[in-house]
Design an enzyme around this catalytic site. Sequence first.
Site, PDB file in Angstrom:
ATOM      1  N   GLU A   1       0.855  -1.182   0.000  1.00  0.00           N
ATOM      2  CA  GLU A   1       0.000   0.000   0.000  1.00  0.00           C
ATOM      3  C   GLU A   1       0.891   1.232   0.000  1.00  0.00           C
ATOM      4  O   GLU A   1       1.637   1.464   0.940  1.00  0.00           O
ATOM      5  CB  GLU A   1      -0.924  -0.035   1.234  1.00  0.00           C
ATOM      6  CG  GLU A   1      -1.993   1.043   1.259  1.00  0.00           C
ATOM      7  CD  GLU A   1      -3.060   0.891   0.171  1.00  0.00           C
ATOM      8  OE1 GLU A   1      -3.258  -0.226  -0.352  1.00  0.00           O
ATOM      9  OE2 GLU A   1      -3.694   1.906  -0.163  1.00  0.00           O
TER      10      GLU A   1
ATOM     11  N   GLU B   1      -1.090   9.493  -5.345  1.00  0.00           N
ATOM     12  CA  GLU B   1       0.079   8.619  -5.335  1.00  0.00           C
ATOM     13  C   GLU B   1       0.342   7.993  -6.706  1.00  0.00           C
ATOM     14  O   GLU B   1       1.499   7.737  -7.071  1.00  0.00           O
ATOM     15  CB  GLU B   1      -0.119   7.538  -4.264  1.00  0.00           C
ATOM     16  CG  GLU B   1      -0.147   8.129  -2.857  1.00  0.00           C
ATOM     17  CD  GLU B   1      -1.068   7.434  -1.878  1.00  0.00           C
ATOM     18  OE1 GLU B   1      -1.465   8.091  -0.894  1.00  0.00           O
ATOM     19  OE2 GLU B   1      -1.415   6.250  -2.071  1.00  0.00           O
TER      20      GLU B   1
ATOM     21  N   ASP C   1      -6.844   2.857   3.577  1.00  0.00           N
ATOM     22  CA  ASP C   1      -6.486   1.570   4.179  1.00  0.00           C
ATOM     23  C   ASP C   1      -7.698   0.660   4.291  1.00  0.00           C
ATOM     24  O   ASP C   1      -7.639  -0.526   3.965  1.00  0.00           O
ATOM     25  CB  ASP C   1      -5.886   1.775   5.568  1.00  0.00           C
ATOM     26  CG  ASP C   1      -4.613   2.601   5.515  1.00  0.00           C
ATOM     27  OD1 ASP C   1      -3.846   2.418   4.559  1.00  0.00           O
ATOM     28  OD2 ASP C   1      -4.414   3.420   6.412  1.00  0.00           O
TER      29      ASP C   1
END
Length: 493
Positions: A286, A316, A482
């Site tokens: 992750e 990201e 998450d």
Amino acid sequence: MEGGGRVSWMKYGSAVSLFVVLLAFWFRSPQRAGLDDRLDAVLSSLLRAERKVGMNNVARPKVAIGFGGCVDLIVDGVSLLNKIGLPATDQPLHHDYLENPEQLAQSFAYFFAPGAAAERFMLNDTLFSELVEGARDLPGNRWAVGGNAPVMAGRMATEGCDVLLGGSFSPDFTDVLSQHITVAGNAVEEPDIHLILEYPSGATWGRYTSRRANRYIIHSDDHNPYLDSMEEFAKKLTDFEPDLVVVGGLQMMDNFPFQSGERGALLSRLADLLTSSSPPIGIHFEMASFVEESIMEDLLHYVIPHADSLGMNEQELPNLLSLLKGSNITVLSDPNPRVATVLDQMREVYRILNQRHKDAAAQSEADGAEAQAKPLTRLHVHTLAFQAMIVTRGSKWKNTMSATAKASLTANRHVCGSNDIDPSKARLIMDDSFSISRQEGSQRIPLQETRPVSCWHEEDYEICVAPVLVCTEVFQTAGGGDNISAAGLVLQI
Ligand SMILES: *[C@@H]1O[C@H](CO)[C@@H](O)[C@H](O)[C@H]1NC(C)=O
Ligand SMILES: *[C@@H]1O[C@H](CO)[C@@H](O)[C@H](O)[C@H]1NC(C)=O
Ligand SMILES: CC(=O)N[C@H]1CO[C@H](CO)[C@@H](O)[C@@H]1O
């Protein structure tokens, strides 16, 4: 004359405004009802897609997750900055890390207005303590178990997995974890605290107004950057026999003042750990908010080549892609990108990483060495408006359609803070149809309410896209990625 004119205008004024209101109502109401129907249909279809597959019901899947964890102190960002008397700067500016109040103001302003997720290391202990003290007695604050690894562990345990969690926690932290989580790590007295500055869409700070709800995270960890649970984790890993290993939390190393060579040694140890299992197990990495170029290079060397699966958000993804293409880090990208843009970036990341893998494999064959790296077979990108996955056909990842639906539902559940999704607190912001690429003449796919997850094949992979029912009454954005990533993985093990 003038006065008379005004009187008559005022006399009719109220009638006119009543008429305008009625007109607006007449125009908007059926449309709104239509929207609600559409939302209900999308919700029930997503729920059906989520339920379509059960978990591996033979045994609870076993997932090993590292590294680290912290206690999150969650506050309203603007209230905290006001409380400590930090005036809004007129100069939004990006800083790799924070040293003084002025940099904090500039960095916060930089991400707050566009509403982009950000996370920065605070080098100044005095300032960090001042902020924590300020946040401690701010009305409406909350404490929560935080850090990528514990949040993913929590979600996986809730979804029916047995979890081995690598992290060094204080005893009271360990007490609140699910009984399905076993901790591997050292006990510490003072857990690291992360300050989560949340803000809703439309919040104002000085002359800035946030375009979407998000959060700015400040950390100043003592334990996490050293991955100090790694040895314990490695010891327990063999006996645990996981079906999947998940790595996250490495952004705590970003801009941390390591001694020279220290970070490389830690990541090299991690690479050994990831390649030590035989037969090889699935590894998910992750990503997170990284701004230090050299650590991104280290990740490309030590971690990413060993991962079968990657998870990341809309900030990201372009950051990783620009690095892969040899350009600089991109600190800030569109927080609300189009599907076509994201899919093109995903295809490119998938293609470049797999090309690198092929080249490396050919190289090791030529050298007579054993190839250790793996191809990338799964890429999950979570954005505010939609979830997108690329999964290699014939790879070990199952149920991509249902996993994408579950990731999308989890986004709403997490941000609204409720397991039951209330359509009156949700909104679809994805368009009625989307183009599958920015290339001219690309196919458009309509968003069908009764089949909201669109999946299709390209090259050697399948792509699935699901709309998110964006939560309009935000409880918390931090930890969203998450929860979403973990929820998506659970159905694919
Ligand atoms: C650290 O923060 C304090 C304010 O909290 C400030 O007075 C001090 O100058 C900062 N230190 C540095 C090195 O910038
Ligand atoms: C990339 O970063 C370097 C060093 O910070 C800088 O000199 C260069 O101008 C940057 N290049 C681009 C394309 O932004
Ligand atoms: C919606 C949801 O379940 N969010 C969860 C995300 O993960 C943390 C940690 O496990 C939970 O506390 C949240 O409830």
